[in-house]
Design a protein around this motif. Structure first.
Motif, PDB file in Angstrom:
ATOM      1  N   HIS A  18       0.827  -1.213   0.000  1.00 27.14           N
ATOM      2  CA  HIS A  18       0.000   0.000   0.000  1.00 27.14           C
ATOM      3  C   HIS A  18       0.860   1.260   0.000  1.00 27.14           C
ATOM      4  O   HIS A  18       0.551   2.227  -0.703  1.00 27.14           O
ATOM      5  N   ALA A  19       1.931   1.283   0.767  1.00 29.68           N
ATOM      6  CA  ALA A  19       2.822   2.440   0.817  1.00 29.68           C
ATOM      7  C   ALA A  19       3.485   2.677  -0.540  1.00 29.68           C
ATOM      8  O   ALA A  19       3.592   3.816  -0.997  1.00 29.68           O
ATOM      9  N   LEU A  20       3.911   1.603  -1.181  1.00 26.01           N
ATOM     10  CA  LEU A  20       4.545   1.731  -2.485  1.00 26.01           C
ATOM     11  C   LEU A  20       3.549   2.175  -3.558  1.00 26.01           C
ATOM     12  O   LEU A  20       3.911   2.869  -4.508  1.00 26.01           O
ATOM     13  N   ALA A  21       2.285   1.794  -3.394  1.00 30.00           N
ATOM     14  CA  ALA A  21       1.252   2.178  -4.360  1.00 30.00           C
ATOM     15  C   ALA A  21       1.018   3.686  -4.357  1.00 30.00           C
ATOM     16  O   ALA A  21       0.564   4.250  -5.358  1.00 30.00           O
ATOM     17  N   ARG A  22       1.316   4.358  -3.254  1.00 30.58           N
ATOM     18  CA  ARG A  22       1.164   5.814  -3.192  1.00 30.58           C
ATOM     19  C   ARG A  22       2.232   6.524  -4.016  1.00 30.58           C
ATOM     20  O   ARG A  22       2.079   7.688  -4.364  1.00 30.58           O
ATOM     21  N   ILE A  23       3.306   5.825  -4.330  1.00 27.34           N
ATOM     22  CA  ILE A  23       4.416   6.442  -5.055  1.00 27.34           C
ATOM     23  C   ILE A  23       4.393   6.097  -6.539  1.00 27.34           C
ATOM     24  O   ILE A  23       4.520   6.965  -7.391  1.00 27.34           O
ATOM     25  N   GLY A  24       4.251   4.810  -6.844  1.00 30.29           N
ATOM     26  CA  GLY A  24       4.370   4.402  -8.234  1.00 30.29           C
ATOM     27  C   GLY A  24       3.253   3.490  -8.708  1.00 30.29           C
ATOM     28  O   GLY A  24       2.464   2.971  -7.918  1.00 30.29           O
ATOM     29  N   ASP A  25       3.212   3.276 -10.021  1.00 27.81           N
ATOM     30  CA  ASP A  25       2.190   2.436 -10.639  1.00 27.81           C
ATOM     31  C   ASP A  25       2.683   1.031 -10.942  1.00 27.81           C
ATOM     32  O   ASP A  25       1.914   0.196 -11.416  1.00 27.81           O
ATOM     33  N   GLU A  26       3.958   0.775 -10.696  1.00 29.50           N
ATOM     34  CA  GLU A  26       4.533  -0.544 -10.953  1.00 29.50           C
ATOM     35  C   GLU A  26       5.255  -1.035  -9.710  1.00 29.50           C
ATOM     36  O   GLU A  26       5.863  -0.256  -8.987  1.00 29.50           O
ATOM     37  N   LEU A  27       5.167  -2.315  -9.474  1.00 28.61           N
ATOM     38  CA  LEU A  27       5.819  -2.947  -8.328  1.00 28.61           C
ATOM     39  C   LEU A  27       6.852  -3.926  -8.861  1.00 28.61           C
ATOM     40  O   LEU A  27       6.539  -4.794  -9.680  1.00 28.61           O
ATOM     41  N   TRP A  28       8.085  -3.769  -8.407  1.00 31.14           N
ATOM     42  CA  TRP A  28       9.163  -4.671  -8.794  1.00 31.14           C
ATOM     43  C   TRP A  28       9.441  -5.613  -7.642  1.00 31.14           C
ATOM     44  O   TRP A  28       9.643  -5.172  -6.518  1.00 31.14           O
ATOM     45  N   LEU A  29       9.455  -6.907  -7.914  1.00 28.62           N
ATOM     46  CA  LEU A  29       9.837  -7.929  -6.935  1.00 28.62           C
ATOM     47  C   LEU A  29      11.232  -8.418  -7.320  1.00 28.62           C
ATOM     48  O   LEU A  29      11.425  -8.931  -8.423  1.00 28.62           O
ATOM     49  N   ASP A  30      12.183  -8.229  -6.412  1.00 33.16           N
ATOM     50  CA  ASP A  30      13.555  -8.655  -6.656  1.00 33.16           C
ATOM     51  C   ASP A  30      13.996  -9.637  -5.579  1.00 33.16           C
ATOM     52  O   ASP A  30      14.429  -9.230  -4.503  1.00 33.16           O
ATOM     53  N   PRO A  31      13.876 -10.940  -5.823  1.00 29.90           N
ATOM     54  CA  PRO A  31      14.363 -11.916  -4.838  1.00 29.90           C
ATOM     55  C   PRO A  31      15.885 -11.998  -4.881  1.00 29.90           C
ATOM     56  O   PRO A  31      16.484 -12.093  -5.946  1.00 29.90           O
ATOM     57  N   MET A  32      16.489 -11.901  -3.702  1.00 33.21           N
ATOM     58  CA  MET A  32      17.941 -11.960  -3.575  1.00 33.21           C
ATOM     59  C   MET A  32      18.281 -12.864  -2.404  1.00 33.21           C
ATOM     60  O   MET A  32      17.407 -13.243  -1.632  1.00 33.21           O
ATOM     61  N   VAL A  33      19.540 -13.184  -2.253  1.00 37.22           N
ATOM     62  CA  VAL A  33      19.983 -14.005  -1.135  1.00 37.22           C
ATOM     63  C   VAL A  33      19.727 -13.281   0.181  1.00 37.22           C
ATOM     64  O   VAL A  33      19.332 -13.893   1.174  1.00 37.22           O
ATOM     65  N   LYS A  34      19.895 -11.967   0.204  1.00 35.78           N
ATOM     66  CA  LYS A  34      19.704 -11.213   1.445  1.00 35.78           C
ATOM     67  C   LYS A  34      18.256 -10.849   1.716  1.00 35.78           C
ATOM     68  O   LYS A  34      17.954 -10.233   2.728  1.00 35.78           O
ATOM     69  N   GLY A  35      17.329 -11.220   0.831  1.00 36.10           N
ATOM     70  CA  GLY A  35      15.910 -10.992   1.078  1.00 36.10           C
ATOM     71  C   GLY A  35      15.142 -10.640  -0.175  1.00 36.10           C
ATOM     72  O   GLY A  35      15.685 -10.613  -1.279  1.00 36.10           O
ATOM     73  N   LEU A  36      13.860 -10.371   0.005  1.00 37.30           N
ATOM     74  CA  LEU A  36      12.972  -9.999  -1.091  1.00 37.30           C
ATOM     75  C   LEU A  36      12.788  -8.491  -1.064  1.00 37.30           C
ATOM     76  O   LEU A  36      12.327  -7.930  -0.065  1.00 37.30           O
ATOM     77  N   ALA A  37      13.148  -7.833  -2.159  1.00 30.52           N
ATOM     78  CA  ALA A  37      13.019  -6.389  -2.256  1.00 30.52           C
ATOM     79  C   ALA A  37      11.762  -6.044  -3.045  1.00 30.52           C
ATOM     80  O   ALA A  37      11.524  -6.608  -4.114  1.00 30.52           O
ATOM     81  N   LEU A  38      10.963  -5.141  -2.502  1.00 28.13           N
ATOM     82  CA  LEU A  38       9.812  -4.564  -3.197  1.00 28.13           C
ATOM     83  C   LEU A  38      10.207  -3.142  -3.538  1.00 28.13           C
ATOM     84  O   LEU A  38      10.570  -2.371  -2.655  1.00 28.13           O
TER      85      LEU A  38
END
Length: 122
Positions: A18-38
């Motif tokens: 929800h917080a990210l939706a206030r900023i942008g229209d696209e959501l990027w999911l980046d799975p990495m060894v150190k965690g999942l980045a939204l």
């Protein structure tokens, strides 16, 4: 790649979406060894936001087999207007949803978000 959330983690993950939706229209999911980045960026590229959820945040955090991890990292772009309704009613999620599973498949360019409810409904 499979990521499983349970309990209050689902609510926190939904609030991040929800917080990210206030900023942008696209959501990027980046799975990495150190965690999942939204991540998201606004249309004029003047604002950027990122939430990094460590593997400890998830009940299960699996990047797949060793050969998948060594290959090109998966970055998934989702349209926010399709993701946001999944986490729309956080009070309902808190009461009814037992677990949430996010699966990503590089071979089929597919992201699946499943909610497992307390009474067996999805």
């Amino acid at each position: 790649m499979t990521f499983v959330l349970q309990g209050n983690s689902i609510k926190a993950f939904g609030k991040a979406v929800h917080a990210l939706a206030r900023i942008g229209d696209e959501l990027w999911l980046d799975p990495m060894v150190k965690g999942l980045a939204l991540r998201t960026v606004n249309s004029s590229h003047s604002a950027y936001a990122c939430f990094l959820f460590s593997p400890m945040f998830f009940q299960q955090y699996s990047l797949g087999s060793g050969s998948e991890q060594d290959s090109q990292p998966i970055r998934c772009q989702l349209v926010m207007k399709y993701v946001l309704p999944l986490f729309r009613c956080l009070t309902s999620i808190e009461r009814n949803v037992k677990r949430c599973q996010i699966s990503m498949k590089a071979s089929s360019d597919q992201v699946t978000i499943k909610f497992f409810c307390r009474h067996g409904r999805k």
